[in-house]
Structures are given as C-alpha cells and as structure tokens.
Design a protein around this motif. Structure first.
Motif, PDB file in Angstrom:
ATOM      1  N   ASN A 578       0.786  -1.144   0.000  1.00 21.14           N
ATOM      2  CA  ASN A 578       0.250   0.079   0.110  1.00 21.14           C
ATOM      3  C   ASN A 578       0.933   1.200  -0.068  1.00 21.14           C
ATOM      4  O   ASN A 578       1.745   1.388   0.974  1.00 21.14           O
ATOM      5  N   SER A 581      -0.327   5.529   3.485  1.00 21.90           N
ATOM      6  CA  SER A 581      -0.660   5.215   4.796  1.00 21.90           C
ATOM      7  C   SER A 581      -0.395   6.181   5.692  1.00 21.90           C
ATOM      8  O   SER A 581       0.502   6.962   5.500  1.00 21.90           O
ATOM      9  N   SER A 582      -1.137   6.437   6.644  1.00 25.24           N
ATOM     10  CA  SER A 582      -0.880   7.279   7.793  1.00 25.24           C
ATOM     11  C   SER A 582       0.007   6.632   8.965  1.00 25.24           C
ATOM     12  O   SER A 582       0.159   7.193   9.768  1.00 25.24           O
ATOM     13  N   GLY A 603       4.147   6.411   6.408  1.00 28.11           N
ATOM     14  CA  GLY A 603       3.223   5.180   5.531  1.00 28.11           C
ATOM     15  C   GLY A 603       3.331   5.799   4.157  1.00 28.11           C
ATOM     16  O   GLY A 603       3.218   4.890   3.160  1.00 28.11           O
ATOM     17  N   ASP A 604       3.622   6.942   3.827  1.00 32.11           N
ATOM     18  CA  ASP A 604       3.636   7.350   2.269  1.00 32.11           C
ATOM     19  C   ASP A 604       4.663   6.843   1.699  1.00 32.11           C
ATOM     20  O   ASP A 604       4.984   7.368   0.349  1.00 32.11           O
ATOM     21  N   ASN A 628       5.620  -1.924  12.480  1.00 30.92           N
ATOM     22  CA  ASN A 628       4.231  -1.343  12.001  1.00 30.92           C
ATOM     23  C   ASN A 628       3.885  -0.690  13.695  1.00 30.92           C
ATOM     24  O   ASN A 628       3.456  -1.269  14.414  1.00 30.92           O
ATOM     25  N   GLN A 633      -3.525   0.236  11.465  1.00 29.99           N
ATOM     26  CA  GLN A 633      -3.079   0.638  10.273  1.00 29.99           C
ATOM     27  C   GLN A 633      -2.368  -0.667   9.820  1.00 29.99           C
ATOM     28  O   GLN A 633      -1.182  -0.679   9.875  1.00 29.99           O
ATOM     29  N   SER A 635      -0.841  -3.329   6.994  1.00 26.11           N
ATOM     30  CA  SER A 635      -0.207  -3.096   5.560  1.00 26.11           C
ATOM     31  C   SER A 635       0.652  -4.476   5.076  1.00 26.11           C
ATOM     32  O   SER A 635       0.624  -5.427   5.923  1.00 26.11           O
TER      33      SER A 635
END
Length: 650
Positions: A578, A581-582, A603-604, A628, A633, A635
């Motif tokens: 992904n 993500s935050s 996350g990005d 994580n 959240q 992933s």
C-alpha cells in the motif's frame, strides 16, 4: 548551528595576565572564561583563540597576531601563553614595547574585544632592551663592554668569536688531558716545562747536564759530555781511515766479542764444555751407529786406537787412472762412473743417459717436467701434457687460461671453476670498497648481479639497470614460485587464479588467497507477507539468490549465516504494497540492539531501507525485521523490489 559569543568579550576582560620566562623566551600567560550569548558556560568545548597586539591605542594597527587551539574545562576556563601560538603575522621577538600595548582577542575568527595590557614582562620592556631573543638564544645588542660584577658561571662551553671553544680552565701541571677545549693556567704551563728540563736545563744548559743512556752502547759514561770524551779518547786509528776502524774478534769462554763493540754468548750453540779452550773430552760423540762404547770424542779416539781399528799415522790419497784410494787403507772409488759437469751452467738435470744444465729464458721461470719430451724444461707453470707449452698465458699484469677446467681443492674439476673446501666458507669475495657484487652476463649481454650494491650493508639479487624486461624468480625444483616483474609487481604462483582476490596470512605465516564473501538475495511476488498494525515481523521473503560466493543463505529460514568472522557491509530494502498510509514503519537488522538504531519512515514512503557496517562472528545469523508502529493501520510487503545484500570488508 551558528553560535553567538557577544558576552565573551566581557568575560575575557576578567582574564588573568602574568608573564613567564621559558626557554629564553618571554611569554605572557593568559587565562579566561568562555560563556555563550545565553550566559551559559561553554564547557569542554574546542575553541580557536586569536590574540593581536597593538601599540599606542586600541585602534592602532595590529603589530603581531597569533592563534591558539584550546579546549575549555568543566568551568569554561581556558589558558594559553601569548607569544607561543601559531604566528599569523608579525614577529613576537622583535616587538617594540616602548608604547602602551593593547590586546585584541578573537574567538573562532571573530573579534570580541580589545583591552590594554596592564602588565608587560620586564625582560621585553624598555628596561632590558639591550637583549633580544633569537630562537632559543638571547643576544646582547650592546656595542660597548658587558661587565659582570660577580663571578661568571658558564655551564656549557665558552666560545670566542674568532677562536676555539674553551670548556674548562685547568691547573693540572701534567697537561694529561691533552684536550683542545681545556685552557691551562700560567702556573700549570711553567710547572710542566720545568719538569721536562733536566737539571740545569735551559738556554745555558751544557752537555755535562744532559743525561746519557749507556745500556746498549758499552760506554761507561752517564752524561753526554763524558760519552763524547770516552769516544774521542778511544785510541789511535789503526788503518788511518776515520770512517772505518779496524776491530778484533775475541772468544772468552763462550762469549764472542768484537773490540769496541758488543758480544754474543755462544753457550746455546756450543756442546757442553765448548769454549775457546775446549778439548776432545768435552765434545759429545754419538755412538749409536758405530758399535763403540765411548760417549765423547776423546774416548772414541782412544777406543779406536787401542783396538787397532785405525791407523793414526799420516795417510795420503792415491789416484791410479780413474781409481781413488788411500795409503795403508782399504777400499777405493772408481771415478770413471762419474760425469764431468764443470762445463755445464744452470740447474743440473738428467734423462738417464746424460746430465746437462737447465737455463731459463725469463725471470720467474722454474723447472717443470714435460712428460711428452721426457725431460725437464724451464716454464712459468705446469706444461701441457706432451705439448711442452704453458697452460697459463700472460698479458702485461693479466694472467689467463683458455681451455679446460680449473680445480681448487680437487684434481677432477667438473666445471670451469670447481672449488672444494674443507670449511663451510670455501669461497670469499672481499673488497676495500663499500660495494661488492658479482655480475652475470650471457650472450645477450649484462643481465644482473648479486651482492652489496644498493646499500653499504644490504644484499641485492636482481637485474641491472639496463635490463628493462628481465624478471627475478625465487624457485624450487627449477620452477618459479615467486616472481618480481620488471615493473616491480610481485607474483606468487600459489596465489594465481581468476579474478582479483585478497592475500592474507594464516596462523603459520603462509600466504594464501582469501575468497571474497559477497551475497544478494531478492524477494518474489506482490503482497507476500502481512505487516499488521502494532506488530513486528521478520522479512523472510528471499526467494531468489542473485549471487552468494560462499553459499551462506539458509534456504529454510531465509537467513544469512556468517561464513567468516570480520567486518561486513549490510544493506536491505523492503517495499510496501500500500503506497499511501498514515502509519509509521521501522526497519532494522536483528543484530542491532534497539529500533532507534534502525530506520523509520512514514506510511506514504513505499521503500523502507537500512544499511551499515557490522562486526559478525562465524556462524552468526542475520535477518531483517520490520515494525508497524500504528495500531489498526495494517500493511503488506512485496517481494518485488525488496532485497538483502552485503559483503565482507576484511
């Protein structure tokens, strides 16, 4: 981060100034406290302090400037000596201190203030300007006399400007030191000279006052006057030749003497009793081969006379033809068997039928036997077998030999020069030069040398300066093992192979090639593993081995197993499925003690990477961990784009 030091000038103004004399130079001690713009102490900080000296006013030009690298202590205090820093401009020793001096202080290149120097060393002020500093020496600039009120003490040597150095003034009257640096006193010199002159010595000395050693002359005189008188009154000149006096030999007992000269005791070479009045009974007789019982000549003659074995009457020799006989005696000698050689010259030689004289033709010749002619010949060395010529030839001061082998210590040489010695050092090359080497030449010319050439105490073996292509080999079993190329490269046969490799020494000191440790593993596929929120996973996603020189990947655990202890560079990257993500993610190796040592991204960022240099032990496992940080959240990670690689540094 740039720092401000505006308060530093005020703090420096509180510094303590005093002076010291060190190694004949006058330094000014300076101490200060450093504070920052926040008025906080600058503790344990490295600073560059510059000092400039002006004269007359605070705005006058800087006459001298230097810099110091200092470190403050726990209280922000630093110390330095003005005059002992790294010179920026000017000459400290040549400063004129007649005017009022001002001190300008710089911190890390920034001027922070100028203040008047209230204390200046007297040795560099106007009160002592007759002296100046020159390196480690001080020089008096006075052109007049320098007076010393009390004793002058010199710890080293006293050197005169145009004379030798004097280290000591001695009153040793024997002058036994015999030194060029010791000055004797007048009393010592007079005492020495007086002791060297005999009684009455001086300009008015007479021959009667000069001692004479008569131990070897036979004279009775003990001084020069009496010796001359004794020689002058020695008697008349018998042959009227003052340069050649007639002298007589005399024998007294066993002492043979010459008139007017010395004598020799003959006791060591005369038989017992031998002297000028020796008789036959005192002459020893060897009776071992005669059958007589007598042990001296007197008894032997009497024994022969009493036995009728000898006729002591006068007898004559009689020559009848070629036969020689004695009157009233027995036996004779036929002289016809002997050859008259009175007409021959040189060395008498014979060949079985004739005797002749051998005469040489040049200096240094000796008699040599010539087996070919069966006779003796004159030659310089051995003659060739049957040829009659010499093996060695002369050319001026040179001697040379053309054919055959030469043996030293052997009669069967197997090489042109064959040396056999009974010691461990049968051949020695010695020269009175600092260099000593043996040259090697072939049909290609000069190749190289061995011996002492590059250094007076070094040994060389190699090619000469004119040999631009030759190599130097160290061989065993006639096979090169270590080769030095013409360009200086060194090649070891045992280390040859494909590719470049490191050379290391094992525990026994043997050189060997060290195989490199290099690996790179890749993942395969998309979304191959979950990375849920608030969890830590191991990235065991390595399916493809791009290269692994030591086969160090455990195919089951997907972990790298260290093959050799040493330092390794490790690098890993994991891609997230992904892209936005935050959540916050972290990556590290398992050998790192905490996550702060790893790498963290938001996350990005699709790629999460970690790299570094680590000390690994043989057999130690290394793998990649992912974390994580954000609950809820989740992933996933991809195999594509993810890899784990590294190599051994040493």
């Amino acid at each position: 981060m740039k720092r401000n030091y505006y308060l530093l000038a005020m703090v420096f103004a509180l510094g303590v100034l005093n002076t010291v004399m060190a190694q004949s130079r006058n330094y000014i001690n300076y101490q200060g406290v450093a504070r920052g713009v926040d008025n906080q102490l600058m503790e344990q900080e490295a600073l560059t302090i510059g000092v400039g000296i002006r004269f007359g006013s605070a705005t006058a030009p800087v006459a001298y400037e230097e810099s110091h690298n200092v470190t403050t202590d726990a209280n922000g205090v630093f110390s330095l000596q003005i005059g002992k820093g790294d010179v920026v401009s000017g000459n400290y020793a040549g400063l004129d201190w007649q005017e009022v001096p001002f001190l300008t202080v710089y911190l890390n290149g920034v001027e922070v203030g100028t203040t008047e120097l209230m204390a200046v060393p007297y040795a560099i002020s106007s009160g002592d300007k007759q002296w100046e500093v020159n390196g480690d020496a001080i020089i008096n600039k006075n052109t007049g006399t320098v007076a010393v009120r009390n004793d002058l003490k010199v710890n080293g040597g006293l050197r005169l400007n145009r004379g030798a150095q004097v280290d000591e003034i001695s009153d040793n009257a024997t002058l036994s030191e015999n030194s060029g640096a010791i000055l004797p006193t007048q009393r010592a010199v007079k005492t020495y000279v007086d002791s060297r002159l005999p009684g009455g010595g001086g300009v008015e000395q007479t021959a009667l006052e000069v001692p004479y050693d008569n131990s070897t002359s036979g004279l009775a005189a003990t001084n020069a006057q009496d010796a001359l008188d004794e020689l002058a009154g020695g008697g008349a000149d018998l042959d009227s030749d003052p340069a050649n006096e007639l002298q007589n030999l005399s024998l007294s007992g066993t002492r043979l003497a010459i008139s007017g000269g010395t004598g020799v005791d003959l006791a060591g070479i005369l038989p017992p009793g031998g002297s000028d009045d020796q008789n036959a009974s005192e002459v020893a007789f060897d009776n071992s081969g005669t059958g007589l019982a007598a042990s001296n000549t007197q008894e032997a003659i009497e024994e022969l006379a009493a036995g009728g074995l000898v006729d002591t009457d006068d007898q004559g020799l009689v020559l009848t033809g070629d036969v020689l006989s004695i009157e009233d005696g027995t036996g004779s000698v036929d002289l016809g068997d002997y050859v008259d050689v009175t007409a021959e010259n040189g060395l008498l030689t014979g060949n079985g039928s004739a005797i002749k004289g051998l005469v040489g033709t040049s200096d240094g010749q000796v008699a040599k036997w010539d087996a070919g002619s069966g006779q003796w010949v004159a030659g310089n060395d051995e003659v060739a077998a049957g040829g009659g010529g010499t093996l060695w030839e002369e050319d001026g001061s040179d001697v040379y030999y053309i054919g055959g082998d030469v043996g030293i210590g052997t009669d069967a040489p197997s090489a042109q020069l064959h040396v056999v010695g009974a010691t461990a050092n049968p051949v020695m090359f010695e020269t009175d030069n600092l260099r000593n080497w043996v040259s090697y030449d072939t049909s290609n010319g000069y190749i190289g040398y061995s011996g002492v050439y590059s250094g007076a105490r070094d040994m060389d073996f190699g090619t000469g300066s004119g040999n631009s292509t030759g190599k130097v080999h160290l061989v065993t079993k006639a096979t090169p093992r270590l080769t030095v190329e013409a360009n200086g490269d060194v090649k070891v046969q045992k280390l040859e192979g494909s590719g470049e490799r490191n050379v290391v020494a094992d525990a026994n000191g043997n050189l060997k090639a060290s195989e490199p440790v290099v690996f790179k593993y890749e993942g395969n596929g998309f979304a191959v593993k979950d990375l849920d929120g608030g969890t830590v996973i191991e990235a065991d996603i390595w399916e493809n081995v791009l290269y692994d020189t030591t086969g160090s990947l455990n195919r089951t655990t997907k972990r790298f197993v260290c093959p050799k202890s040493g330092y390794y560079f490790l690098h890993a990257r994991v891609d997230q499925s992904n892209a936005v993500s935050s959540a916050f993610f972290a990556i590290k190796f398992n050998i790192q003690s905490n996550w702060l040592s790893g790498s963290t991204v938001d996350g990005d960022t699709v790629d999460t990477e970690i790299s570094g240099i680590f000390r690994l032990n043989a057999g130690q496992e290394v793998y990649v961990q992912l974390r994580n940080y954000t609950e809820g959240q989740d992933s996933r990670i991809d195999g594509f784009g993810s890899f784990f690689e590294g190599y051994r540094i040493n």
